[in-house]
Design a protein around this motif. Structure first.
Motif, PDB file in Angstrom:
ATOM      1  N   ALA A   1       0.834  -1.206   0.000  1.00 36.49           N
ATOM      2  CA  ALA A   1       0.000   0.000   0.000  1.00 36.49           C
ATOM      3  C   ALA A   1       0.867   1.255   0.000  1.00 36.49           C
ATOM      4  CB  ALA A   1      -0.927  -0.015   1.212  1.00 36.49           C
ATOM      5  N   LEU A   2       1.951   1.252   0.778  1.00 30.23           N
ATOM      6  CA  LEU A   2       2.862   2.399   0.793  1.00 30.23           C
ATOM      7  C   LEU A   2       3.553   2.570  -0.548  1.00 30.23           C
ATOM      8  CD1 LEU A   2       4.460   1.888   4.326  1.00 30.23           C
ATOM      9  CD2 LEU A   2       2.660   3.502   3.687  1.00 30.23           C
ATOM     10  N   ALA A   3       3.942   1.460  -1.181  1.00 31.99           N
ATOM     11  CA  ALA A   3       4.565   1.540  -2.501  1.00 31.99           C
ATOM     12  C   ALA A   3       3.579   2.058  -3.543  1.00 31.99           C
ATOM     13  CB  ALA A   3       5.105   0.172  -2.906  1.00 31.99           C
ATOM     14  N   LEU A   4       2.297   1.755  -3.372  1.00 32.57           N
ATOM     15  CA  LEU A   4       1.282   2.247  -4.306  1.00 32.57           C
ATOM     16  C   LEU A   4       1.168   3.764  -4.244  1.00 32.57           C
ATOM     17  CD1 LEU A   4      -0.917   1.479  -6.358  1.00 32.57           C
ATOM     18  CD2 LEU A   4      -2.519   1.312  -4.442  1.00 32.57           C
ATOM     19  N   VAL A   5       1.286   4.321  -3.046  1.00 30.66           N
ATOM     20  CA  VAL A   5       1.275   5.784  -2.910  1.00 30.66           C
ATOM     21  C   VAL A   5       2.443   6.393  -3.680  1.00 30.66           C
ATOM     22  CG1 VAL A   5       1.455   7.699  -1.273  1.00 30.66           C
ATOM     23  CG2 VAL A   5       0.096   5.687  -0.694  1.00 30.66           C
ATOM     24  N   ALA A   6       3.618   5.759  -3.597  1.00 24.60           N
ATOM     25  CA  ALA A   6       4.794   6.275  -4.301  1.00 24.60           C
ATOM     26  C   ALA A   6       4.588   6.260  -5.808  1.00 24.60           C
ATOM     27  CB  ALA A   6       6.030   5.451  -3.929  1.00 24.60           C
ATOM     28  N   ARG A   7       3.844   5.283  -6.318  1.00 24.04           N
ATOM     29  CA  ARG A   7       3.634   5.190  -7.763  1.00 24.04           C
ATOM     30  C   ARG A   7       2.526   6.114  -8.255  1.00 24.04           C
ATOM     31  NH1 ARG A   7       4.040  -0.384  -6.633  1.00 24.04           N
ATOM     32  NH2 ARG A   7       1.767  -0.595  -6.893  1.00 24.04           N
ATOM     33  N   GLU A   8       1.514   6.324  -7.435  1.00 24.09           N
ATOM     34  CA  GLU A   8       0.326   7.032  -7.901  1.00 24.09           C
ATOM     35  C   GLU A   8       0.327   8.523  -7.594  1.00 24.09           C
ATOM     36  OE1 GLU A   8      -1.998   5.771  -9.762  1.00 24.09           O
ATOM     37  OE2 GLU A   8      -1.101   3.777  -9.749  1.00 24.09           O
ATOM     38  N   MET A   9       1.024   8.946  -6.547  1.00 21.56           N
ATOM     39  CA  MET A   9       0.956  10.339  -6.120  1.00 21.56           C
ATOM     40  C   MET A   9       2.126  11.131  -6.685  1.00 21.56           C
ATOM     41  SD  MET A   9      -1.768  10.779  -4.242  1.00 21.56           S
ATOM     42  CE  MET A   9      -1.426  12.284  -3.321  1.00 21.56           C
ATOM     43  N   PRO A  10       1.896  12.405  -7.037  1.00 18.31           N
ATOM     44  CA  PRO A  10       3.005  13.251  -7.518  1.00 18.31           C
ATOM     45  C   PRO A  10       3.867  13.746  -6.378  1.00 18.31           C
ATOM     46  CG  PRO A  10       0.964  14.495  -7.492  1.00 18.31           C
ATOM     47  CD  PRO A  10       0.598  13.092  -7.087  1.00 18.31           C
ATOM     48  N   ASP A  11       4.908  14.495  -6.735  1.00 15.22           N
ATOM     49  CA  ASP A  11       5.777  15.086  -5.721  1.00 15.22           C
ATOM     50  C   ASP A  11       5.017  16.148  -4.925  1.00 15.22           C
ATOM     51  OD1 ASP A  11       8.016  13.626  -6.094  1.00 15.22           O
ATOM     52  OD2 ASP A  11       8.938  15.010  -7.519  1.00 15.22           O
ATOM     53  N   PRO A  12       5.391  16.374  -3.682  1.00 17.82           N
ATOM     54  CA  PRO A  12       6.524  15.792  -2.963  1.00 17.82           C
ATOM     55  C   PRO A  12       6.239  14.471  -2.264  1.00 17.82           C
ATOM     56  CG  PRO A  12       5.560  17.510  -1.639  1.00 17.82           C
ATOM     57  CD  PRO A  12       4.790  17.510  -2.931  1.00 17.82           C
ATOM     58  N   ILE A  13       4.955  14.123  -2.110  1.00 15.59           N
ATOM     59  CA  ILE A  13       4.641  12.939  -1.311  1.00 15.59           C
ATOM     60  C   ILE A  13       5.029  11.662  -2.045  1.00 15.59           C
ATOM     61  CG2 ILE A  13       2.277  12.531  -2.127  1.00 15.59           C
ATOM     62  CD1 ILE A  13       1.510  12.176   0.862  1.00 15.59           C
ATOM     63  N   GLY A  14       5.016  11.691  -3.385  1.00 11.28           N
ATOM     64  CA  GLY A  14       5.395  10.509  -4.135  1.00 11.28           C
ATOM     65  C   GLY A  14       6.838  10.109  -3.903  1.00 11.28           C
ATOM     66  N   SER A  15       7.739  11.087  -3.959  1.00 12.71           N
ATOM     67  CA  SER A  15       9.156  10.802  -3.736  1.00 12.71           C
ATOM     68  C   SER A  15       9.418  10.351  -2.301  1.00 12.71           C
ATOM     69  CB  SER A  15      10.008  12.036  -4.039  1.00 12.71           C
ATOM     70  OG  SER A  15       9.978  12.323  -5.415  1.00 12.71           O
ATOM     71  N   GLU A  16       8.757  10.986  -1.336  1.00 10.01           N
ATOM     72  CA  GLU A  16       8.998  10.636   0.061  1.00 10.01           C
ATOM     73  C   GLU A  16       8.519   9.225   0.376  1.00 10.01           C
ATOM     74  OE1 GLU A  16      10.825  12.243   1.939  1.00 10.01           O
ATOM     75  OE2 GLU A  16      10.991  14.100   0.811  1.00 10.01           O
ATOM     76  N   PHE A  17       7.353   8.860  -0.111  1.00  5.00           N
ATOM     77  CA  PHE A  17       6.879   7.496   0.110  1.00  5.00           C
ATOM     78  C   PHE A  17       7.688   6.495  -0.715  1.00  5.00           C
ATOM     79  CE2 PHE A  17       3.346   9.288   2.332  1.00  5.00           C
ATOM     80  CZ  PHE A  17       2.854   8.260   3.123  1.00  5.00           C
ATOM     81  N   GLY A  18       8.247   6.955  -1.845  1.00  2.00           N
ATOM     82  CA  GLY A  18       9.138   6.078  -2.591  1.00  2.00           C
ATOM     83  C   GLY A  18      10.402   5.763  -1.814  1.00  2.00           C
ATOM     84  N   ILE A  19      10.966   6.782  -1.161  1.00  2.00           N
ATOM     85  CA  ILE A  19      12.143   6.556  -0.307  1.00  2.00           C
ATOM     86  C   ILE A  19      11.770   5.652   0.858  1.00  2.00           C
ATOM     87  CG2 ILE A  19      13.822   7.694   1.191  1.00  2.00           C
ATOM     88  CD1 ILE A  19      13.648  10.133  -0.589  1.00  2.00           C
ATOM     89  N   LEU A  20      10.588   5.886   1.445  1.00  2.00           N
ATOM     90  CA  LEU A  20      10.123   5.036   2.546  1.00  2.00           C
ATOM     91  C   LEU A  20      10.020   3.584   2.103  1.00  2.00           C
ATOM     92  CD1 LEU A  20       8.779   4.688   5.397  1.00  2.00           C
ATOM     93  CD2 LEU A  20       6.606   5.184   4.259  1.00  2.00           C
ATOM     94  N   SER A  21       9.421   3.354   0.939  1.00  2.65           N
ATOM     95  CA  SER A  21       9.273   1.993   0.429  1.00  2.65           C
ATOM     96  C   SER A  21      10.623   1.351   0.150  1.00  2.65           C
ATOM     97  CB  SER A  21       8.419   2.008  -0.847  1.00  2.65           C
ATOM     98  OG  SER A  21       8.295   0.715  -1.399  1.00  2.65           O
TER      99      SER A  21
END
Length: 320
Positions: free
Chosen positions: A169-189
């Motif tokens: 679910a966290l990785a899905l946020v990284a793929r679907e949401m734009p910056d800045p939250i997309g990059s931050e959740f991508g780093i989290l994942s």
């Protein structure tokens, strides 16, 4: 024939049409590129892989630790990282030199207190201006991140309801949401993929972002993992609470708009009046500087004005 009005009007129409077409192509081209690559982390992954992308993005943001001496400047490094600026060291120096040149030019034109004093005042103005620019950039990024957090939590809730694990679910946020939250959740994942614990990865993201609402998400996930419960329902309530907080902040901002704009006018008016008088009558303030008390008077006034702005900001910005 070329002097005929209809030909001139036709040429003007064609020129405006070509100009509008060029501008629209540029604007929609930028938007299309932003939609094709949702965040910088995904773009870097396509080039160099996930691990290299994670390291490179942290280095760009200035949040990667670089040896034992990094702890001495950790607070400033964290503050700069939360602004989301991605600049190399030479580019930062160029910006600082440019700001310093502009500050020195302004001081030389309006004060003219001597070369050494002008250089010192320009240095102080450069530090203050640079700090304010980074602060404004950081505040804008945190505001945008906070506005994206509730939709991101909704994506996590829908993913959990569909039967996906929390990591997916966290990785899905990284793929679907734009910056800045997309990059931050991508780093989290990525950190979780590389073996980091979820709680530690969330704490690292809080340090990178600096948003208070993100701390609520971290606490919610951490407590649920320790005590159990329906995570989807808890996150759904958290998303609604974040929306309510944003609504209250917007109402406070609207109610206090008149007072805030009045404070800014009162702050900037003395500088405008000084510049106008200095331009019209350059020698008007010479007796003040020649008396030897000009620097003390001006410094005291600036400190009092700054203190007044801090008090006004505390009146309209509070935690709840």
């Amino acid at each position: 024939m070329l002097n005929a009005p209809i030909v001139i009007y036709g040429l003007v129409f064609v020129a405006v049409l070509i100009l509008a077409d060029t501008v629209l192509r540029v604007v929609f081209g930028i938007r299309r590129n932003a939609l094709e690559v949702r965040n910088r982390l995904e773009a870097l992954k396509l080039k160099s892989g996930a691990e290299a992308a994670h390291t490179e993005l942290l280095l760009r943001r200035g949040s990667a630790k670089q040896g034992a001496n990094a702890s001495l400047l950790q607070a400033l490094r964290s503050f700069y990282a939360q602004s989301g600026l991605e600049m190399t060291t030479p580019r930062r120096l160029l910006w600082l030199l440019g700001i310093y040149a502009l500050c020195y030019l302004a001081v030389h034109l309006f004060l003219r207190t001597g070369l050494a004093v002008d250089l010192g005042i320009a240095f102080v103005l450069t530090v203050v201006t640079s700090g304010l620019l980074v602060y404004r950039k950081r505040a804008a990024r945190i505001k945008k991140f906070t506005s994206q957090l509730a939709p991101a939590i909704d994506i996590i809730v829908r993913s959990l309801n569909a039967g996906h694990p929390l990591n997916a679910a966290l990785a899905l946020v990284a793929r679907e949401m734009p910056d800045p939250i997309g990059s931050e959740f991508g780093i989290l994942s990525d950190q979780m993929t590389f073996g980091s614990d979820l709680d530690q990865a969330m704490l690292n993201m809080i340090d990178r972002v600096g948003a208070d609402e993100l701390s609520l998400l971290a606490v919610t996930v951490s407590v649920q993992r320790g005590t159990g419960g329906n995570l989807s329902e808890i996150l759904e309530n958290l998303a609604q609470m974040i929306r309510d907080r944003l609504m209250i902040k917007a109402k406070i901002k609207a109610i206090s708009a008149e007072g805030r704009i009045t404070s800014w006018i009162m702050l900037l008016f003395p500088f405008f009046l000084f510049s106008m008088i200095r331009t019209l009558v350059p020698e008007y303030f010479d007796p003040v500087w020649e008396s030897g008390y000009g620097t003390i008077v001006v410094s005291t006034c600036l400190v009092l004005m700054g203190l007044g702005m801090v008090i006004l900001r505390k009146l309209v910005n509070f935690d709840f």
